[in-house]
Every structure is written in C-alpha cells, then in structure tokens.
Design a protein around this motif. Structure first.
Motif, PDB file in Angstrom:
ATOM      1  N   ASP A 246       0.815  -1.217   0.000  1.00  0.00           N
ATOM      2  CA  ASP A 246       0.000   0.000   0.000  1.00  0.00           C
ATOM      3  C   ASP A 246       0.851   1.271   0.000  1.00  0.00           C
ATOM      4  O   ASP A 246       0.311   2.385  -0.018  1.00  0.00           O
ATOM      5  CB  ASP A 246      -0.979   0.018   1.180  1.00  0.00           C
ATOM      6  CG  ASP A 246      -0.277   0.012   2.541  1.00  0.00           C
ATOM      7  OD1 ASP A 246       0.961   0.167   2.596  1.00  0.00           O
ATOM      8  OD2 ASP A 246      -0.974  -0.155   3.557  1.00  0.00           O
TER       9      ASP A 246
ATOM     10  N   PRO B 288       6.590   4.188   9.297  1.00  0.00           N
ATOM     11  CA  PRO B 288       5.861   4.881   8.231  1.00  0.00           C
ATOM     12  C   PRO B 288       6.837   5.465   7.210  1.00  0.00           C
ATOM     13  O   PRO B 288       7.910   5.957   7.576  1.00  0.00           O
ATOM     14  CB  PRO B 288       5.100   5.977   8.978  1.00  0.00           C
ATOM     15  CG  PRO B 288       4.954   5.459  10.368  1.00  0.00           C
ATOM     16  CD  PRO B 288       6.224   4.692  10.631  1.00  0.00           C
TER      17      PRO B 288
ATOM     18  N   ASN C  78       6.907   8.129   5.647  1.00  0.00           N
ATOM     19  CA  ASN C  78       7.206   9.547   5.853  1.00  0.00           C
ATOM     20  C   ASN C  78       7.902   9.821   7.177  1.00  0.00           C
ATOM     21  O   ASN C  78       8.051  10.985   7.580  1.00  0.00           O
ATOM     22  CB  ASN C  78       5.915  10.373   5.763  1.00  0.00           C
ATOM     23  CG  ASN C  78       5.322  10.351   4.372  1.00  0.00           C
ATOM     24  OD1 ASN C  78       6.043  10.379   3.375  1.00  0.00           O
ATOM     25  ND2 ASN C  78       4.004  10.282   4.289  1.00  0.00           N
TER      26      ASN C  78
ATOM     27  N   LYS D  69       2.692   2.563   2.314  1.00  0.00           N
ATOM     28  CA  LYS D  69       2.681   3.359   3.538  1.00  0.00           C
ATOM     29  C   LYS D  69       3.805   3.035   4.520  1.00  0.00           C
ATOM     30  O   LYS D  69       4.118   3.864   5.382  1.00  0.00           O
ATOM     31  CB  LYS D  69       1.336   3.188   4.247  1.00  0.00           C
ATOM     32  CG  LYS D  69       0.140   3.702   3.460  1.00  0.00           C
ATOM     33  CD  LYS D  69      -1.147   3.495   4.236  1.00  0.00           C
ATOM     34  CE  LYS D  69      -2.355   4.019   3.463  1.00  0.00           C
ATOM     35  NZ  LYS D  69      -3.618   3.821   4.221  1.00  0.00           N
ATOM     36  N   THR D  70       4.407   1.833   4.401  1.00  0.00           N
ATOM     37  CA  THR D  70       5.315   1.359   5.443  1.00  0.00           C
ATOM     38  C   THR D  70       6.586   0.766   4.853  1.00  0.00           C
ATOM     39  O   THR D  70       6.537   0.093   3.820  1.00  0.00           O
ATOM     40  CB  THR D  70       4.614   0.292   6.309  1.00  0.00           C
ATOM     41  OG1 THR D  70       3.358   0.811   6.771  1.00  0.00           O
ATOM     42  CG2 THR D  70       5.461  -0.081   7.509  1.00  0.00           C
TER      43      THR D  70
END
Length: 303
Positions: free
Chosen positions: A146, A166, A168, A148-149
């Motif tokens: 996804d 994460p 970010n 995100k990680t």
C-alpha cells in the motif's frame, strides 16, 4: 551457539554493509543477469569491470536499478547505465528499492560523521533525499504494497532485529525480539506477510510473520544458510540465496545457489549456481509479471 551467531552476524553485517567494503580488494567483473522461470535459462544483459550490486526491477518493467561505488544507477536495457541524482547521499549501500507506485526510490546511505546507514527516500528520477529512520544503523529491505510502510533491519542496543516505520518517518516498531540476527524483510504482494531470514534456530533460515510481527514461522529447514527471501508479485514463489552450511554471514565472492520454493512453503528447488553472494540478490528484483528476476554474478579478474 546463539551468542556465537549473534556476534558473527553483528560483525558480518557491519563489515558487509559498510561502504568501504563495497570497493572490494579483489577485483571483479560484474554481470547483471536475468533468470527466466519459463525457459529456466539465465542471460547477461550488462557486464562491467566495475563492481556493482543488488538490482531492483521497476514496477513498470522498463528498467533496473543497482548500486555501484556508493551511487545508484538506472539501467534501461540499452547497455548504458544512467546515474540517478541522490543529492548528498553518495555512500549508498546495496539496500535500496522502488516504491509500489514507481515514483520513489528508497536508499540506505552511510552518514559521513557516524558511518551509520540511514534510510532515505527521494524521487525515482532523482532529487533531494528525505530521512526516514531517525537513527542508524538501518538497512532498508521491504516496502509494503500500500506504499505506507517500510521494513528494515536495524541494530539497536547491540541487537539486529527487523523494524517497520511509516514511509514519511515517525516512530519505528520492533517486529522481532529473538536473540541473534534477523534480516532481509520483504513483504508479500498481498501485504499479508513479511518474509525474512533469521539465525535464531542455529542456522540462517527463511521465516515469515504477519506485518505486526505475530505468527513468526520457519519456512526452510535443510542444511543451507538462506538469505534475502523475495516473494513474486503473483503470490506464487519465493526466491532466495543460499550459502553452504559452513559459510557465516553473507560475504562476497562465494559460490552460492539461487533457490525457489512455493510461497506457502515446501521443498526448495535449486535454480542455478553462481559465484556471488553479497550483492547478488539482496533486495526485491522480480519483474512485474513474475516470469523473471534479476541478479548479479561475479568473476574474479587477474590481478
């Protein structure tokens, strides 16, 4: 035994991942190869007398990315590698990869002050790196489907374990707590599992776990030392590199086997034998159609 492997694993990972060792004392010719699962044949698409490592296949199938002498290069299958601008991050090791949407590059760069590897992201076309992990040493290995990680191997308080964070940045989560080296985490393409290698049972073997660290399960059981498992995009296969049982760590310039097994488990099959090891298939390198994967082999050159 576990303490012995912890010490050996700690030393090997530090030495093997350090940028100064990427330019090996032994001069090698490097071969960027493709293995075709349908024909069961391997083919050389690029070779150089410069040492390079760890190919990633782009998510659109149009190019490969690899590292050489601390820099990251793009290979468009035309025989002409292109340098990717990674800004100040010019001490990159072989733990790098491409985001699921093909827009970002993740790199592991050794800081000049501490020598520790820190994980950064930057645009796939090149640009300013943005730090993800707050401390090092941290070595990237997997990107969740996804986007995100990130999953990575990191040393904290003298112990190498697998963490997630994460993309970010933010708080990192420790996923493994077993004594001994845990390394090489890579997500299955449905996001249900992380596959990794661990020495917790006395020999380096392939394991898997849920993304939250639960249900840690051993997947290989024979006499080889198995490293860097990579699930295929179609969810069918797991490819990894295997050293002989008497080889500690994942050193360079060793005869190794690339092995394949069903993603759900089973008896591994030897696809090919080659001279390689460190840098051969450290990071995800499947083609998007799951029919091929990229790897690097080496040949010692006369001094």
């Amino acid at each position: 035994m576990k303490k012995k492997f912890l010490f050996v694993g700690f030393c090997i990972l530090i030495m093997a991942s350090a940028f100064v060792l990427k330019n090996q004392e032994e001069k090698v010719e490097s071969f960027l190869e493709i293995y075709d699962l349908e024909t069961r044949k391997r083919s050389v698409v690029y070779k150089s007398d410069e040492h390079f490592e760890a190919p990633n296949w782009s998510r659109d199938g149009k190019f490969l990315v690899y590292n050489s002498k601390g820099r990251i290069y793009k290979f468009n299958f035309d025989g002409k590698p292109e340098l990717i601008n990674t800004g100040f991050a010019t001490n990159c090791n072989n733990d790098h990869g491409i985001s699921p949407d093909n827009s970002q590059l993740v790199i592991s760069h050794h800081e000049s002050k501490t020598g520790n590897s820190i994980i950064y992201t930057c645009p796939i076309a090149g640009g300013h790196p943005v730090a993800v992990t707050p401390v090092g040493p941290s070595y990237w290995h997997g990107w969740s489907p996804d986007g995100k990680t990130l999953a990575y191997c990191a040393e904290r308080n003298g112990e190498f374990d697998i963490y997630s964070i994460p993309v970010n940045g933010g708080k990192e989560t420790r996923l493994t707590i077993a004594t001994g080296l845990d390394d090489g985490p890579d997500y299955s393409y449905d996001g249900k599992y992380i596959y990794f290698n661990s020495v917790r049972t006395g020999r380096m073997k392939i394991w898997r776990m849920k993304p939250d660290g639960s249900e840690q399960t051993q997947m290989t059981f024979d006499d080889y030392n198995d490293w860097f498992p990579h699930p295929s995009p179609d969810g069918k296969w797991l490819v990894f590199v295997s050293y002989d049982k008497n080889v500690d760590g994942h050193p360079a310039n060793k005869y190794v086997r690339l092995r394949l097994m069903p993603l759900s488990g089973g008896k591994p099959e030897v696809l090919t034998k080659l001279f390689g090891g460190q840098g051969t298939i450290n990071v995800p390198s499947w083609s998007p159609d799951s029919k091929r994967f990229a790897f690097v082999s080496y040949k010692l050159m006369n001094k």
